[in-house]
Design an enzyme around this catalytic site. Structure first.
Site, short mmCIF file in Angstrom:
data_model
loop_
_atom_site.label_atom_id
_atom_site.label_comp_id
_atom_site.label_asym_id
_atom_site.label_seq_id
_atom_site.Cartn_x
_atom_site.Cartn_y
_atom_site.Cartn_z
N LYS A 30 0.84 -1.20 0.00
CA LYS A 30 0.00 0.00 0.00
C LYS A 30 0.88 1.25 0.00
O LYS A 30 2.09 1.16 0.24
CB LYS A 30 -0.92 -0.02 1.22
CG LYS A 30 -0.18 -0.03 2.56
CD LYS A 30 -1.11 -0.32 3.74
CE LYS A 30 -0.33 -0.38 5.03
NZ LYS A 30 -1.16 -0.78 6.17
N TYR A 239 15.35 30.36 8.29
CA TYR A 239 14.15 31.05 8.77
C TYR A 239 14.16 31.20 10.29
O TYR A 239 14.56 30.27 11.01
CB TYR A 239 12.90 30.27 8.36
CG TYR A 239 12.55 30.43 6.90
CD1 TYR A 239 12.28 31.69 6.36
CD2 TYR A 239 12.49 29.32 6.07
CE1 TYR A 239 11.95 31.82 5.02
CE2 TYR A 239 12.16 29.45 4.73
CZ TYR A 239 11.88 30.71 4.21
OH TYR A 239 11.57 30.84 2.89
C1 PLP Z 1 -0.43 -1.77 6.86
C2 PLP Z 1 -1.03 -3.06 7.23
C3 PLP Z 1 -0.24 -4.23 7.27
C4 PLP Z 1 1.27 -4.19 7.17
O1 PLP Z 1 1.75 -3.69 8.39
P1 PLP Z 1 3.31 -3.52 8.72
O2 PLP Z 1 3.32 -3.10 10.15
O3 PLP Z 1 3.80 -2.45 7.81
O4 PLP Z 1 3.97 -4.82 8.48
C5 PLP Z 1 -0.88 -5.44 7.46
N1 PLP Z 1 -2.22 -5.50 7.66
C6 PLP Z 1 -3.00 -4.40 7.67
C7 PLP Z 1 -4.46 -4.53 7.89
C8 PLP Z 1 -2.43 -3.15 7.47
O5 PLP Z 1 -3.21 -2.05 7.49
#
Ligand code: PLP
Length: 344
Positions: A30, A239
């Site tokens: 994702k 800044y």
């Molecule tokens: C993002 C996510 C993962 C992966 O999690 P990590 O901590 O990055 O390994 C797995 N399952 C769900 C439902 C998630 O939202």
């Protein structure tokens, strides 16, 4: 930005090894593969035999399907949202249905189309609650779900009591059902085999982030030095003039700032590296530029590194007051991303 796809593959293999022989290991890609490029990451992992990928929303699956072709499963955490039907159908993606509303929508719009179910075991974010699940589980099971999953809220803290509570809740809701189950992301894999079930879903560990502390580093981020200048005591930098030279000081101005995900909260706290020599950030991080104190270097190099072997994404996160996940997924569009390993 140098991205080592072979290191991603090595991290997947290490997490797959930890997940045990009867557990399939998927990959979470994702947010554009946590900022590294979902298509490139997916293709490299498919070479390792990864057959199942997870994205957050259906639109993210477009690039992944294009990169992977028709074979591997692409699962969608947000499930079957209103308006997603066509995309899920055309790209043969598997929604993880989160509610009775989504379940109804899916079975009506795409009967016979592959789906999974997400259950809420205590995180109270996504998924059906125990009572909802009890009401519809017979109907769901008749429709032959591909996977039942839930997600742990505290897996990065092995001693947190909620881990065992969620495990017990998941078992209460799913024991004895003849469906494949998944509970664990990176943190859950590290909690041990009770948490592995049939399939694990690592994300951040693939990309070299905590809680997978034994990960192989994946990215190096080097910022070009635009200009170097020498300051007299009393002169200020950046800044709001928050850095004041207390001695003759050499400042390098590097290209990169908060518009590139190098969070402003690192101002006056973070550091860049010349090889293994730390060089503190001087004053405020601005939108496109960072000023770095290089007084102690014999020679100012053409690039200073902000993510490198001496300073991983979690170290940067520590200076910025956040977590490695946010550093990775904030890395912006202006970097020239070059890849090692895998096919374009
Ligand atoms: C993002 C996510 C993962 C992966 O999690 P990590 O901590 O990055 O390994 C797995 N399952 C769900 C439902 C998630 O939202």
């Amino acid at each position: 930005m140098h991205i080592d796809l072979d290191a991603v593959a090595a991290n997947w293999a290490a997490l797959d090894q930890l997940s045990g022989p009867n557990t399939q290991t998927a990959a979470v890609i994702k947010a554009d593969g946590y900022g590294l490029g979902a298509g490139r990451v997916a293709r490299r992992l498919a070479e390792n035999g990864v057959r199942r990928f997870f994205v957050a929303v259906a639109e993210e699956g477009i690039a992944v399907r294009e990169a992977l072709g028709p074979g591997p499963a692409i699962c969608v955490f947000s499930g079957h949202m209103d308006g997603d039907t066509e995309l899920l159908d055309q790209l043969a993606m598997t929604p993880m249905l989160n509610s009775i509303e989504q379940l109804t929508r899916h079975l009506e719009a795409l009967p016979g189309h592959r789906f999974g179910v997400q259950l809420d075991t205590g995180m109270n974010r996504l998924g059906m609650e125990p009572a909802e699940w009890a009401a519809v589980s017979d109907l769901v099971l008749q429709a032959n779900p591909d996977l039942i999953m839930s997600h742990l809220a505290c897996a990065d803290e092995p001693d947190h009591p909620q881990n065992a509570e969620q495990l017990a809740a998941f078992r209460r809701m799913t024991d004895g059902l003849n469906v494949r189950r998944s509970l664990s992301a990176t943190g859950g894999i590290l909690l041990g085999k009770d948490y592995h079930f049939d399939l694990t879903r690592p994300g951040v560990g693939l990309y070299g982030g905590e809680p997978f502390v034994n990960a192989t580093p994946v990215i190096r981020l080097s910022l070009p030095v635009v200009q170097t200048r020498d300051l007299e005591p009393g002169e200020t930098v950046g800044y709001s003039a928050t850095f004041v030279a207390d001695k003759p000081t050499r400042i390098a101005t590097v290209s990169g700032g908060y518009a590139d995900g190098l969070l402003r909260s690192q101002s006056g706290k973070g550091q860049l590296f010349a090889g293994d020599i730390a060089c503190p950030i001087a004053g405020r991080v601005s939108m496109d530029l960072i000023s770095v104190d290089v007084t102690h270097l014999n020679e100012v190099p053409d690039y200073l590194d902000i993510v490198c072997p001496a300073q991983g994404v979690d170290d940067v996160a520590g200076h910025a007051g956040t977590i490695g996940y946010e550093i990775l997924t904030s890395l912006g569009a202006r970097y020239d991303r070059t890849y090692v390993g895998g096919k374009a």
